[in-house]
Motif scaffolding. Structure first.
Motif, PDB file in Angstrom:
ATOM      1  N   SER A 214       0.731  -1.215   0.200  1.00 48.60           N
ATOM      2  CA  SER A 214      -0.019  -0.051  -0.213  1.00 48.60           C
ATOM      3  C   SER A 214       0.956   1.390  -0.062  1.00 48.60           C
ATOM      4  CB  SER A 214      -0.810  -0.145   1.255  1.00 48.60           C
ATOM      5  OG  SER A 214      -1.785   1.258   1.126  1.00 48.60           O
ATOM      6  N   GLY A 215       0.420   2.523  -0.343  1.00 49.91           N
ATOM      7  CA  GLY A 215       1.068   3.591  -0.185  1.00 49.91           C
ATOM      8  C   GLY A 215       0.822   4.510  -1.457  1.00 49.91           C
ATOM      9  N   LEU A 216       0.698   4.016  -2.812  1.00 51.84           N
ATOM     10  CA  LEU A 216       0.653   4.893  -3.840  1.00 51.84           C
ATOM     11  C   LEU A 216      -0.660   5.588  -3.747  1.00 51.84           C
ATOM     12  CD1 LEU A 216       2.021   2.707  -6.793  1.00 51.84           C
ATOM     13  CD2 LEU A 216       3.232   4.754  -5.610  1.00 51.84           C
ATOM     14  N   TRP A 217      -2.048   4.929  -3.594  1.00 50.78           N
ATOM     15  CA  TRP A 217      -3.016   5.695  -3.628  1.00 50.78           C
ATOM     16  C   TRP A 217      -3.250   6.601  -2.401  1.00 50.78           C
ATOM     17  CZ3 TRP A 217      -8.309   4.977  -5.928  1.00 50.78           C
ATOM     18  CH2 TRP A 217      -7.995   4.387  -7.097  1.00 50.78           C
ATOM     19  N   HIS A 218      -2.839   6.523  -1.031  1.00 50.56           N
ATOM     20  CA  HIS A 218      -2.910   7.143  -0.199  1.00 50.56           C
ATOM     21  C   HIS A 218      -1.978   8.417  -0.364  1.00 50.56           C
ATOM     22  CE1 HIS A 218      -2.393   8.553   4.050  1.00 50.56           C
ATOM     23  NE2 HIS A 218      -3.295   7.927   4.224  1.00 50.56           N
ATOM     24  N   MET A 219      -0.689   8.213  -0.919  1.00 47.70           N
ATOM     25  CA  MET A 219       0.118   9.347  -1.635  1.00 47.70           C
ATOM     26  C   MET A 219      -0.731  10.461  -2.254  1.00 47.70           C
ATOM     27  SD  MET A 219       3.754   8.886  -3.012  1.00 47.70           S
ATOM     28  CE  MET A 219       4.276   7.748  -2.003  1.00 47.70           C
ATOM     29  N   LEU A 220      -1.239   9.817  -3.302  1.00 48.72           N
ATOM     30  CA  LEU A 220      -1.721  10.417  -4.296  1.00 48.72           C
ATOM     31  C   LEU A 220      -3.077  11.311  -3.670  1.00 48.72           C
ATOM     32  CD1 LEU A 220      -2.185  11.643  -7.311  1.00 48.72           C
ATOM     33  CD2 LEU A 220      -3.532   9.411  -7.575  1.00 48.72           C
ATOM     34  N   HIS A 221      -4.007  10.685  -2.896  1.00 49.56           N
ATOM     35  CA  HIS A 221      -5.196  11.458  -2.714  1.00 49.56           C
ATOM     36  C   HIS A 221      -5.163  12.116  -1.136  1.00 49.56           C
ATOM     37  CE1 HIS A 221      -7.333   9.509  -5.943  1.00 49.56           C
ATOM     38  NE2 HIS A 221      -6.745   8.282  -5.584  1.00 49.56           N
ATOM     39  N   PHE A 222      -4.010  11.552  -0.542  1.00 51.20           N
ATOM     40  CA  PHE A 222      -4.061  12.486   0.823  1.00 51.20           C
ATOM     41  C   PHE A 222      -2.701  13.019   1.150  1.00 51.20           C
ATOM     42  CE2 PHE A 222      -7.051   9.063   1.710  1.00 51.20           C
ATOM     43  CZ  PHE A 222      -8.249   9.332   2.206  1.00 51.20           C
ATOM     44  N   THR A 223      -1.646  12.710   0.546  1.00 49.11           N
ATOM     45  CA  THR A 223      -0.253  13.209   0.693  1.00 49.11           C
ATOM     46  C   THR A 223      -0.071  13.444   2.079  1.00 49.11           C
ATOM     47  OG1 THR A 223      -0.782  14.196  -1.372  1.00 49.11           O
ATOM     48  CG2 THR A 223       1.323  14.683  -0.464  1.00 49.11           C
ATOM     49  N   ASP A 224      -0.214  12.554   3.005  1.00 48.41           N
ATOM     50  CA  ASP A 224      -0.241  12.516   4.439  1.00 48.41           C
ATOM     51  C   ASP A 224       0.806  11.488   5.201  1.00 48.41           C
ATOM     52  OD1 ASP A 224      -0.289  13.068   7.254  1.00 48.41           O
ATOM     53  OD2 ASP A 224      -2.419  12.794   7.050  1.00 48.41           O
ATOM     54  N   ALA A 225       2.218  11.600   5.377  1.00 44.62           N
ATOM     55  CA  ALA A 225       2.987  10.456   5.971  1.00 44.62           C
ATOM     56  C   ALA A 225       2.283  10.147   7.182  1.00 44.62           C
ATOM     57  CB  ALA A 225       4.448  10.779   5.572  1.00 44.62           C
ATOM     58  N   SER A 226       2.049  11.046   8.057  1.00 39.05           N
ATOM     59  CA  SER A 226       1.627  10.556   9.363  1.00 39.05           C
ATOM     60  C   SER A 226       0.450   9.946   9.359  1.00 39.05           C
ATOM     61  CB  SER A 226       1.668  11.996  10.391  1.00 39.05           C
ATOM     62  OG  SER A 226       0.828  12.844   9.640  1.00 39.05           O
ATOM     63  N   GLY A 227      -0.504  10.059   8.622  1.00 40.74           N
ATOM     64  CA  GLY A 227      -1.752   9.461   8.524  1.00 40.74           C
ATOM     65  C   GLY A 227      -1.536   8.027   7.942  1.00 40.74           C
ATOM     66  N   PHE A 228      -0.485   7.914   6.871  1.00 38.61           N
ATOM     67  CA  PHE A 228      -0.185   6.697   6.339  1.00 38.61           C
ATOM     68  C   PHE A 228       0.420   5.667   7.685  1.00 38.61           C
ATOM     69  CE2 PHE A 228       2.903   3.835   4.068  1.00 38.61           C
ATOM     70  CZ  PHE A 228       2.142   3.258   3.382  1.00 38.61           C
ATOM     71  N   ALA A 229       1.390   6.319   8.492  1.00 36.29           N
ATOM     72  CA  ALA A 229       2.016   5.690   9.361  1.00 36.29           C
ATOM     73  C   ALA A 229       0.957   5.318  10.417  1.00 36.29           C
ATOM     74  CB  ALA A 229       2.872   6.645  10.080  1.00 36.29           C
ATOM     75  N   ALA A 230      -0.089   5.931  10.798  1.00 37.11           N
ATOM     76  CA  ALA A 230      -1.198   5.766  11.699  1.00 37.11           C
ATOM     77  C   ALA A 230      -1.911   4.396  11.235  1.00 37.11           C
ATOM     78  CB  ALA A 230      -2.074   6.485  11.881  1.00 37.11           C
ATOM     79  N   SER A 231      -2.057   4.384   9.791  1.00 39.67           N
ATOM     80  CA  SER A 231      -2.831   3.203   9.101  1.00 39.67           C
ATOM     81  C   SER A 231      -1.855   1.816   9.019  1.00 39.67           C
ATOM     82  CB  SER A 231      -3.336   3.612   7.391  1.00 39.67           C
ATOM     83  OG  SER A 231      -4.088   4.746   7.588  1.00 39.67           O
ATOM     84  N   LEU A 232      -0.633   2.301   8.957  1.00 37.09           N
ATOM     85  CA  LEU A 232       0.371   1.002   9.017  1.00 37.09           C
ATOM     86  C   LEU A 232       0.356   0.464  10.264  1.00 37.09           C
ATOM     87  CD1 LEU A 232       3.177   2.180   6.612  1.00 37.09           C
ATOM     88  CD2 LEU A 232       1.150   0.532   6.217  1.00 37.09           C
ATOM     89  N   ASN A 233       0.265   1.250  11.293  1.00 40.51           N
ATOM     90  CA  ASN A 233       0.544   0.684  12.819  1.00 40.51           C
ATOM     91  C   ASN A 233      -0.906  -0.189  13.252  1.00 40.51           C
ATOM     92  OD1 ASN A 233       2.828   2.021  13.342  1.00 40.51           O
ATOM     93  ND2 ASN A 233       1.840   3.855  13.907  1.00 40.51           N
ATOM     94  N   SER A 234      -1.998   0.386  12.728  1.00 38.47           N
ATOM     95  CA  SER A 234      -3.331  -0.208  12.918  1.00 38.47           C
ATOM     96  C   SER A 234      -3.211  -1.675  11.991  1.00 38.47           C
ATOM     97  CB  SER A 234      -4.292   0.348  12.394  1.00 38.47           C
ATOM     98  OG  SER A 234      -5.596   0.090  12.654  1.00 38.47           O
TER      99      SER A 234
END
Length: 349
Positions: A214-234
């Motif tokens: 995962s990562g490409l879609w989150h990067m394109l639509h949210f561009t938020d590394a901290s939010g991506f980190a929270a999703s990965l922790n979950s």
């Protein structure tokens, strides 16, 4: 009743006669000369030893007999090549236009026996297995390379149309090998967490091999590394909380994470992508993955299939849109996964 006397007892009797009678006579006549007495005794003893040697085994025979005593069979050490996992990405790229790859010729790679598995070898390794791949378009390309390896060329003709239906799942069963593959469209890490929840609740068959990314879609639509980190922790919490497979404890789930590719900003096909998917943002997303604790090398449960390394070493000529790479990159990722499975299951082809 006839008593049979063996050669050794007769030899002993003869030795006694030969030894003690002359010694007694010598002692009677030579008692005044002790040196002569002991010299004569030593000579007689040596003569007796020579006389009896045919009746007793030699020292070498005794040693041989002791060494040939049967012992309990030793248990051979298992083929533990876990130290080879760090060398899985040691590839060398060949050619300028039609890029291909081979394993590095380093001593470590050769000693580990890393190799490109052929179709028959891959099917034997995965015989009776269930492979589950979940993620975005990059995971779909990984599935394409996987199927291109395990299916015959004529079978691949029907795969492209079904596999690349936009934002859809895909499933195939290869009957002759008892192999099933499911692709689940799950572009966000939260989708992957829901997939893990479904495994826990028994909504989906437990896979033998799980590949996620995962990562490409989150990067394109949210561009938020901290939010991506929270999703990965979950996601990590859901993965590590998976219960053991009680029905088949000897067949653990092998888990892999499909890393982000190298993004070539100048080749991205929209201005939005060029703004939101630049090098610094990719670095932040990669760092979020490292800090999540998902990766095996950092104590997590998932072995990294490092598409970033593979795409960078293949080069710009391996991508047309700056995001999705040509087949050899994902072919290499598939072969890395298969070699990891060989290592972890302690098998060799």
């Amino acid at each position: 009743m006839v008593i049979v006397v063996g050669p050794v007892p007769l030899g002993v009797v003869a030795a006694c006669v030969v030894l003690f009678v002359p010694m007694g006579m010598a002692g009677y006549h030579l008692s005044r000369n002790k040196v002569l007495f002991f010299g004569g005794a030593l000579f007689i003893a040596l003569a007796v030893a020579v006389h009896l040697s045919p009746y007793f085994p030699s020292v070498s025979e005794i040693v041989h007999s002791l060494s040939s005593v049967p012992t309990s069979p030793s248990v051979s050490a298992p083929d533990d090549r876990s130290h080879c996992l760090p060398f899985l990405h040691h590839l060398v790229w060949i050619g300028d236009v039609n890029r291909s790859w081979t394993w590095s010729g380093s001593t470590a790679v050769i000693d580990c026996g890393l190799q490109k598995l052929r179709r028959s070898d891959a099917c034997d390794l995965l015989n009776g297995s269930y492979v589950l791949v979940a993620g975005d378009s990059q995971a779909r390309l990984f599935v394409l390379s996987f199927l291109d390896l395990v299916l015959e060329p004529e079978q691949m003709e029907s795969v492209h149309g079904d596999l690349f239906k936009r934002h859809s799942d895909y499933s195939i069963v290869i009957e002759q090998h008892g192999l099933r593959l499911d692709f689940v469209w799950a572009p966000y890490a939260s989708n992957l967490t829901s997939l893990m929840t479904g495994l826990v609740l028994g909504e989906r068959r437990w896979p033998d091999v799980l590949v996620m990314g995962s990562g490409l879609w989150h990067m394109l639509h949210f561009t938020d590394a901290s939010g991506f980190a929270a999703s990965l922790n979950s996601l990590r919490r859901s993965v590590v909380s998976l219960p053991p497979l009680e029905s088949e404890p000897a067949r653990p789930m092998h888990m892999f994470w499909l890393g982000l590719p190298r993004l070539v900003n100048s080749l991205l096909n929209t201005e939005e992508k060029r703004q939101r998917m630049n090098g610094s943002i990719v670095g932040a997303y990669d760092q979020a993955l490292i800090e999540s604790g998902l990766l095996r090398r950092l104590g997590g449960p998932m072995l990294l299939l490092d598409v970033g390394v593979l795409s960078s070493s293949c080069g710009v000529e391996c991508t047309e849109d700056g995001m999705h790479y040509s087949g050899p990159v994902y072919d290499a990722a598939v072969q890395i996964m298969l070699n990891a499975l060989l290592i972890e299951s302690r098998q060799r082809i």
